[in-house]
Design a protein around this motif. Structure first.
Motif, mmCIF file in Angstrom:
data_model
loop_
_atom_site.group_PDB
_atom_site.id
_atom_site.type_symbol
_atom_site.label_atom_id
_atom_site.label_comp_id
_atom_site.label_asym_id
_atom_site.label_seq_id
_atom_site.Cartn_x
_atom_site.Cartn_y
_atom_site.Cartn_z
ATOM 1 N N LEU A 257 0.828 -1.201 0.000
ATOM 2 C CA LEU A 257 0.000 0.000 0.000
ATOM 3 C C LEU A 257 0.865 1.255 0.000
ATOM 4 C CD1 LEU A 257 -2.745 1.382 0.124
ATOM 5 C CD2 LEU A 257 -2.734 1.064 2.609
ATOM 6 N N ARG A 258 1.906 1.240 0.824
ATOM 7 C CA ARG A 258 2.825 2.375 0.864
ATOM 8 C C ARG A 258 3.598 2.492 -0.448
ATOM 9 N NH1 ARG A 258 5.097 3.946 5.814
ATOM 10 N NH2 ARG A 258 7.172 3.201 5.238
ATOM 11 N N VAL A 357 -5.261 -7.173 -1.651
ATOM 12 C CA VAL A 357 -5.904 -6.377 -0.593
ATOM 13 C C VAL A 357 -5.371 -4.946 -0.619
ATOM 14 C CG1 VAL A 357 -6.149 -6.104 1.906
ATOM 15 C CG2 VAL A 357 -6.376 -8.372 0.877
ATOM 16 N N ALA A 358 -4.064 -4.800 -0.841
ATOM 17 C CA ALA A 358 -3.467 -3.470 -0.891
ATOM 18 C C ALA A 358 -4.055 -2.651 -2.046
ATOM 19 C CB ALA A 358 -1.953 -3.580 -1.031
ATOM 20 N N TRP A 359 -4.234 -3.281 -3.209
ATOM 21 C CA TRP A 359 -4.854 -2.592 -4.337
ATOM 22 C C TRP A 359 -6.272 -2.136 -3.983
ATOM 23 C CZ3 TRP A 359 -3.286 -0.341 -8.558
ATOM 24 C CH2 TRP A 359 -2.116 -0.748 -9.214
ATOM 25 N N LYS A 366 -7.494 4.614 0.677
ATOM 26 C CA LYS A 366 -6.736 4.492 1.923
ATOM 27 C C LYS A 366 -5.257 4.732 1.665
ATOM 28 C CE LYS A 366 -5.792 1.458 5.863
ATOM 29 N NZ LYS A 366 -6.081 0.176 6.529
ATOM 30 N N ARG A 367 -4.614 5.492 2.536
ATOM 31 C CA ARG A 367 -3.180 5.721 2.479
ATOM 32 C C ARG A 367 -2.616 5.457 3.861
ATOM 33 N NH1 ARG A 367 -5.013 5.501 -1.740
ATOM 34 N NH2 ARG A 367 -4.818 6.933 -3.507
#
Length: 376
Positions: A257-258, A357-359, A366-367
């Motif tokens: 995610l990051r 899930v991160a995608w 979300k960040r």
């Protein structure tokens, strides 16, 4: 459907194997070796910590064992809003020249690093975390690469210490990443650094971001000013595998995610007309790898469709499903598998599920700025 299946599998293959094979092939004809030599500039070591009273003393003792001229080594512990006994422990080492820098409000590791940079006096900035142990010659090794004027940042090599003394799924995956970084360094530049132990020239850090993944963005900052990032196999960071391996899923989600945040803020690096071969590395190592879950889903859907019309594809589908069955069996087991043939499918599925899930989180807006230390 056959074309879709073949194309999907080829993209998965290229993301993990085709890309490093192209690097290996290119390195046979063109390589950029690092001109390492004895080099001892003034160095600032920044160690980030957040509520690390349990581990900080061991890290500081390890730091005091570093074999580097003390008059040329500044050590700063940047506390990201710690509320336990971390500050008191660090302050007890003041007589050894270790400085405490406190960010009173917790705003994330990168923000603590950015704020601590204002206190640094070194030409080379070395970043590390509390969970990582360094060899006594680790600083000397990583700094020696900066004798080469083309080098802007340097990554260590990760070594995972299993609690049972044996390789774990994470260990095999880490070794793969280290091999890939070695190839990237040989051809041109790596794309990401080991966040637990890396170094950069101070001028590379002038554009340091307090809310983006520093181990990824520092390479981009180097490339932007005409330098490159490399990996040094003799600069090693040691850390234990995760105490609860199922936490690996959450860690991977946070990491990707990051990384997606950095990627989409720096799409300019996909412009090959401007950044040349690095654009290919950037695309393959990051974007293509993070698109693998989409290719896996497409391949499975095509496989299922084709199985209705051919016994051959039905047999291939059973093999395909068998791989996932092994991974799921390992996940559902009360104790995680120790057999390599079970660990690798499990880790592959864990990684790509985490990417998916991160995608989903990224698309929903979300960040993640706050980085919570993984309990190992």
């Amino acid at each position: 459907m056959e074309i879709i299946l073949i194309l999907s599998l080829l993209l998965v293959f290229h993301a993990y194997f085709g890309y490093p094979l192209t690097l290996k092939f290119i390195s046979l004809f063109s390589s950029r070796p690092v001109k390492k030599e004895a080099y001892q500039p003034h160095v600032s070591l920044v160690i980030t910590a957040c509520n690390e009273e349990r581990r900080i003393r061991e890290k500081l003792e390890n730091t005091l064992e570093i074999d580097y001229p003390r008059e040329k080594l500044q050590v700063i512990v940047a506390s990201d809003g710690s509320t336990d006994g971390t500050h008191e422990i660090v302050e007890s080492y003041a007589q050894h020249g270790i400085e405490l820098f406190v960010c009173p409000v917790r705003r994330g590791k990168e923000n603590a690093q950015k704020e601590a940079l204002q206190r640094t006096s070194g030409e080379i900035i070395v970043f590390s975390d509390v969970a990582t142990r360094l060899d006594s010659h680790g600083i000397s090794q990583i700094v020696s690469n900066f004798a080469d004027p083309t080098v802007g940042c340097v990554s260590s090599v990760d070594r995972v210490i299993g609690r049972d003394g044996k390789p774990c799924g994470e260990g095999f995956y880490v070794r793969y990443e280290m091999w890939l970084r070695k190839l990237e360094s040989r051809v041109y530049s790596l794309v990401g650094l080991s966040g637990s132990f890396f170094a950069a020239r101070k001028e590379v850090c002038r554009d340091f971001s307090g809310d983006m993944q520093s181990d990824f963005r520092t390479v981009l900052a180097s490339i932007r000013i005409g330098l490159r990032g490399i990996s040094d196999p003799e600069a090693i960071g040691y850390y234990q595998d995760i105490s609860d391996s199922r936490r690996e899923f959450d860690r991977k989600v946070r990491t990707v995610l990051r990384g997606l945040t950095v990627l989409f803020h720096n799409l300019e690096f996909l412009n090959a007309a401007r950044y040349g071969f690095f654009s290919y590395e950037y695309f393959c190592h990051k974007l293509l790898r993070w698109l693998v879950p989409l290719f896996l889903f497409t391949a499975l859907a095509a496989h299922i469709t084709l199985s209705f019309s051919s016994g051959f594809f039905t047999a291939l589908l059973l093999i395909h499903l068998g791989f996932y069955a092994i991974a799921i069996t390992g996940w559902l087991a009360k104790t995680l598998p120790t057999n390599v043939l079970l660990k690798i499918p499990l880790y592959f599925l864990t990684v790509n599920s985490a990417i998916l899930v991160a995608w989903w989180q990224f698309v929903r807006g979300k960040r993640m700025v706050m980085w919570s230390p993984t309990q190992r």
